[in-house]
Design a protein around this motif. Sequence first.
Motif, mmCIF file in Angstrom:
data_model
loop_
_atom_site.group_PDB
_atom_site.id
_atom_site.type_symbol
_atom_site.label_atom_id
_atom_site.label_comp_id
_atom_site.label_asym_id
_atom_site.label_seq_id
_atom_site.Cartn_x
_atom_site.Cartn_y
_atom_site.Cartn_z
ATOM 1 N N SER A 1 -93.227 27.503 -9.328
ATOM 2 C CA SER A 1 -93.281 26.167 -9.905
ATOM 3 C C SER A 1 -92.078 25.332 -9.481
ATOM 4 C CB SER A 1 -93.305 26.265 -11.430
ATOM 5 O OG SER A 1 -92.073 26.815 -11.894
ATOM 6 N N ALA A 2 -92.107 24.047 -9.847
ATOM 7 C CA ALA A 2 -90.973 23.166 -9.562
ATOM 8 C C ALA A 2 -89.701 23.688 -10.228
ATOM 9 C CB ALA A 2 -91.285 21.747 -10.034
ATOM 10 N N ALA A 3 -89.829 24.217 -11.437
ATOM 11 C CA ALA A 3 -88.661 24.746 -12.137
ATOM 12 C C ALA A 3 -88.066 25.936 -11.390
ATOM 13 C CB ALA A 3 -89.043 25.151 -13.559
ATOM 14 N N VAL A 4 -88.909 26.792 -10.867
ATOM 15 C CA VAL A 4 -88.429 27.937 -10.089
ATOM 16 C C VAL A 4 -87.727 27.458 -8.831
ATOM 17 C CG1 VAL A 4 -89.179 29.894 -8.669
ATOM 18 C CG2 VAL A 4 -90.087 29.611 -10.984
ATOM 19 N N ARG A 5 -88.306 26.470 -8.159
ATOM 20 C CA ARG A 5 -87.688 25.965 -6.920
ATOM 21 C C ARG A 5 -86.313 25.355 -7.201
ATOM 22 N NH1 ARG A 5 -93.021 24.031 -6.376
ATOM 23 N NH2 ARG A 5 -92.373 21.841 -6.666
ATOM 24 N N ARG A 6 -86.208 24.586 -8.269
ATOM 25 C CA ARG A 6 -84.902 23.995 -8.615
ATOM 26 C C ARG A 6 -83.865 25.073 -8.891
ATOM 27 N NH1 ARG A 6 -88.164 20.249 -11.423
ATOM 28 N NH2 ARG A 6 -87.951 21.445 -13.348
ATOM 29 N N ALA A 7 -84.291 26.078 -9.648
ATOM 30 C CA ALA A 7 -83.354 27.146 -10.003
ATOM 31 C C ALA A 7 -82.952 27.955 -8.770
ATOM 32 C CB ALA A 7 -83.984 28.057 -11.057
ATOM 33 N N LEU A 8 -83.913 28.217 -7.887
ATOM 34 C CA LEU A 8 -83.586 28.956 -6.671
ATOM 35 C C LEU A 8 -82.583 28.197 -5.811
ATOM 36 C CD1 LEU A 8 -86.983 30.478 -5.435
ATOM 37 C CD2 LEU A 8 -84.845 31.731 -5.811
ATOM 38 N N PRO B 1 -90.285 24.059 1.287
ATOM 39 C CA PRO B 1 -89.546 24.089 2.564
ATOM 40 C C PRO B 1 -88.057 23.823 2.409
ATOM 41 C CG PRO B 1 -91.620 22.926 2.841
ATOM 42 C CD PRO B 1 -91.466 23.170 1.365
ATOM 43 N N GLN B 2 -87.684 23.000 1.423
ATOM 44 C CA GLN B 2 -86.259 22.720 1.211
ATOM 45 C C GLN B 2 -85.537 23.968 0.716
ATOM 46 O OE1 GLN B 2 -85.580 19.355 -1.366
ATOM 47 N NE2 GLN B 2 -83.363 19.658 -1.423
ATOM 48 N N VAL B 3 -86.194 24.730 -0.159
ATOM 49 C CA VAL B 3 -85.592 25.968 -0.656
ATOM 50 C C VAL B 3 -85.438 26.966 0.486
ATOM 51 C CG1 VAL B 3 -85.868 27.895 -2.265
ATOM 52 C CG2 VAL B 3 -86.564 25.574 -2.941
ATOM 53 N N ILE B 4 -86.487 27.100 1.301
ATOM 54 C CA ILE B 4 -86.445 28.052 2.411
ATOM 55 C C ILE B 4 -85.406 27.629 3.443
ATOM 56 C CG2 ILE B 4 -87.797 29.022 4.311
ATOM 57 C CD1 ILE B 4 -90.249 28.837 2.438
ATOM 58 N N ALA B 5 -85.269 26.331 3.678
ATOM 59 C CA ALA B 5 -84.254 25.842 4.620
ATOM 60 C C ALA B 5 -82.859 26.201 4.139
ATOM 61 C CB ALA B 5 -84.383 24.331 4.788
ATOM 62 N N ALA B 6 -82.632 26.138 2.817
ATOM 63 C CA ALA B 6 -81.321 26.524 2.285
ATOM 64 C C ALA B 6 -81.079 28.005 2.509
ATOM 65 C CB ALA B 6 -81.256 26.187 0.799
ATOM 66 N N LEU B 7 -82.107 28.793 2.360
ATOM 67 C CA LEU B 7 -81.995 30.234 2.574
ATOM 68 C C LEU B 7 -81.674 30.524 4.042
ATOM 69 C CD1 LEU B 7 -82.478 32.679 0.630
ATOM 70 C CD2 LEU B 7 -84.762 32.839 1.625
ATOM 71 N N GLU B 8 -82.414 29.877 4.928
ATOM 72 C CA GLU B 8 -82.229 30.122 6.367
ATOM 73 C C GLU B 8 -80.912 29.535 6.887
ATOM 74 O OE1 GLU B 8 -86.828 30.479 7.930
ATOM 75 O OE2 GLU B 8 -85.938 28.481 7.766
ATOM 76 N N GLY B 9 -80.440 28.490 6.225
ATOM 77 C CA GLY B 9 -79.179 27.879 6.645
ATOM 78 C C GLY B 9 -77.953 28.560 6.090
ATOM 79 N N SER B 10 -78.161 29.517 5.217
ATOM 80 C CA SER B 10 -77.030 30.227 4.620
ATOM 81 C C SER B 10 -76.298 31.052 5.673
ATOM 82 C CB SER B 10 -77.532 31.148 3.499
ATOM 83 O OG SER B 10 -76.502 32.005 3.051
ATOM 84 N N ASP C 1 -89.789 17.421 -6.126
ATOM 85 C CA ASP C 1 -88.657 17.973 -5.375
ATOM 86 C C ASP C 1 -87.828 18.878 -6.273
ATOM 87 O OD1 ASP C 1 -89.253 16.747 -2.958
ATOM 88 O OD2 ASP C 1 -88.225 14.889 -3.540
ATOM 89 N N PRO C 2 -87.191 19.882 -5.722
ATOM 90 C CA PRO C 2 -87.244 20.257 -4.311
ATOM 91 C C PRO C 2 -88.557 20.964 -3.985
ATOM 92 C CG PRO C 2 -85.955 21.870 -5.513
ATOM 93 C CD PRO C 2 -86.313 20.806 -6.506
ATOM 94 N N GLN C 3 -89.106 20.682 -2.825
ATOM 95 C CA GLN C 3 -90.299 21.367 -2.392
ATOM 96 C C GLN C 3 -89.915 22.667 -1.709
ATOM 97 O OE1 GLN C 3 -93.261 18.790 -0.542
ATOM 98 N NE2 GLN C 3 -92.416 17.020 -1.635
#
Length: 684
Positions: free
Chosen positions: A27-34, A78-87, A74-76
């Motif tokens: 959900s959106a809440a999960v994405r924000r928290a992640l 892809p934005q969460v995954i981009a943060a993961l990959e950019g880490s 937001d965040p959608q």
Amino acid sequence: MSGKVHLERDGAVAVLVIDNPPVNAGSAAVRRALLARIAEVEADPALTAGVLIGAGKSFIAGSDLREFDLPLADPQLPQVIAALEGSAKRWVAALHGAALGGGYELALGADARIAAPGTVLGLPECGLGIIPGAGGTQKLPRLVGRSRAIALICGGTRVGAAEALELGMIDALAAGDLRAEAVALALASGKRRAIERDVPEEPGAEIEAAARKAAAKGRQRPHILEAIAQVRAVGQQPAAEGLAAERAAFEHLRLQPEARALRHIFFAEREASRGAATGGTPGPIRGFGVLGAGTMGAGIALAALQAGYPVVLVDSDPAALDRARKRIGDEIGRSAVAGRLTGEAAEAARAALTLTDEMARLGEADVLIEAVIEDLEVKRQVFARLDSVAKPGALLATNTSYLDIDPIAAATGRPEAVVGLHFFSPAHVMKLLEVVPGRSSSSEAVATGLAVARALGKQPVQAGNAFGFIGNRIYAAYRAASEFLLEEGALPQEVDAALEGFGLAMGPFAVADLSGLDIAWRMRQQQAPQRDPRARYVEIPDLLCAAGRLGRKTGAGYYRYDEAGKRQPDPAAEALIAEARARKGVIPRVLAPEEIRSRVLAALVNEAGLVLEEGVAARPGDVDVVLVNGYGFPRWTGGPLHWAGQQDPARLAADCARAVADFGPQKKAADLAGLRILASADKA
């Protein structure tokens, strides 16, 4: 607050625990928290790596589909995954339960994936009229190759953990504690982002063959073709462009009527599985007894065996038992060859079958299912005998397709234990199961009937105890409207082609030949004394049956069939149809495919409305689930009532009025507007 992500420390490894019960939907809440927790890990120099893991029974079982009809918050993903990959730190996804859709796409953003045995992984988005929209089409081909990715994505295939390891979808299978092994894997050196990998080389012919197969199986639907195109493009353009193109296609598709319709049927199926809220507790389901070793009885027994249950199959005819033994054994063998059953499971299924002529052996079973001839008096006699052998607490079920449950139940001393379980042929293949309570059926019996459906992997729908229940009642009107068209001038192949062109799996006359014309003929003969003389009656099916043309099993019905079972138009059938027209003085005319479709579909929609008005179906969605899962109505329409709600109200009302008039003055018109079917609120 829902959608929590807990940050727990295991030495230098951050463990992000996704906690959004019951299935950790993304959900959106999960994405924000992640996103917040990933940033927190990135900013902490004491943490050198991270693990993503789910609380409860699953990793992430998919996205929250309720969000898909709205602008995505937001965040959608892809934005969460981009943060993961950019880490700058190494991330590992620890998977258990289900990692599906956006859940598996999130895992694809990590450097490595480890799964517990029994985990199910996949990208099922194509089953909802969309494509993966957060990197799935761009990353999976880099792990498994383009041809396999096309098959997995277009088929919405769910893959077990062991197979996922072989395919390369995951990097490790946990041998013990998943979290501990994921932490150890996270401490391994190196980063291996999936999006940065090269696509495995493979022959272009294999990719083309996979694309053709997927497109054909997916009925050339737009989302299937788009998924194929996205996978083909992987590696042919910069990764960022591929991800952007995928997301744009996903956003476009999710707002299309087809995707809305598929989401409707998804939720309708989930609602139907619950049945009516009776509060009953299901009884035990440890073994099945089936009475009647014909085609349907053998199919029901096979469905239970393949689900892992012991079965006692009883019939007084030794020849019928021999045929059932061979049919069941052959099908179990085919399932093993096709990989639907392991060799061990196939052997267990064969060993779990008992064939006997001793009805007393049915006393061993928790669920007894009668599958004998569709004759009320025969079924009453059978249930009186079942009552004498069934153990206390057993469920007694009739597989009747049309008949009243109450007089069947009344033949026993425990009518509260009797329900209808209407399987569809072939019973081991067809997903639909109508659960039909009688007047005396207890809430426990109904709950057990619904539980039986789930245990056998079926889609249950609770139906009212009325002639034909939901499906056959509506299908009878559909078939009758098709017969009217034959009488007026259409040929069987013209009617079938028009409706198959709409998307039905098979036209009504091809279906009649497949199931056998004699079954409906016997029912018409039984109903003849009660038939309203004002009702329009088409004699063509009776003439075919009287001529011995009973369908595929006799090599001829509405069509003729060659040795391979391929159907061909038949001049002999057309002559009989012409003879029936001449008897009534009908001058045949040419009917365009558009008229055929509009009249037949309108008759179906009107009958569905009557089924709702009379309470035979509790919800419009139940009708849609029945027609989609049991009768081949195209899934991408959402079912007949969802489809009706998307049509021009004035046009559909006029079509329904004509359809009602076709049946005769006794036919009732459904109040489609009052039922909120016409001009529905969710009209796209």
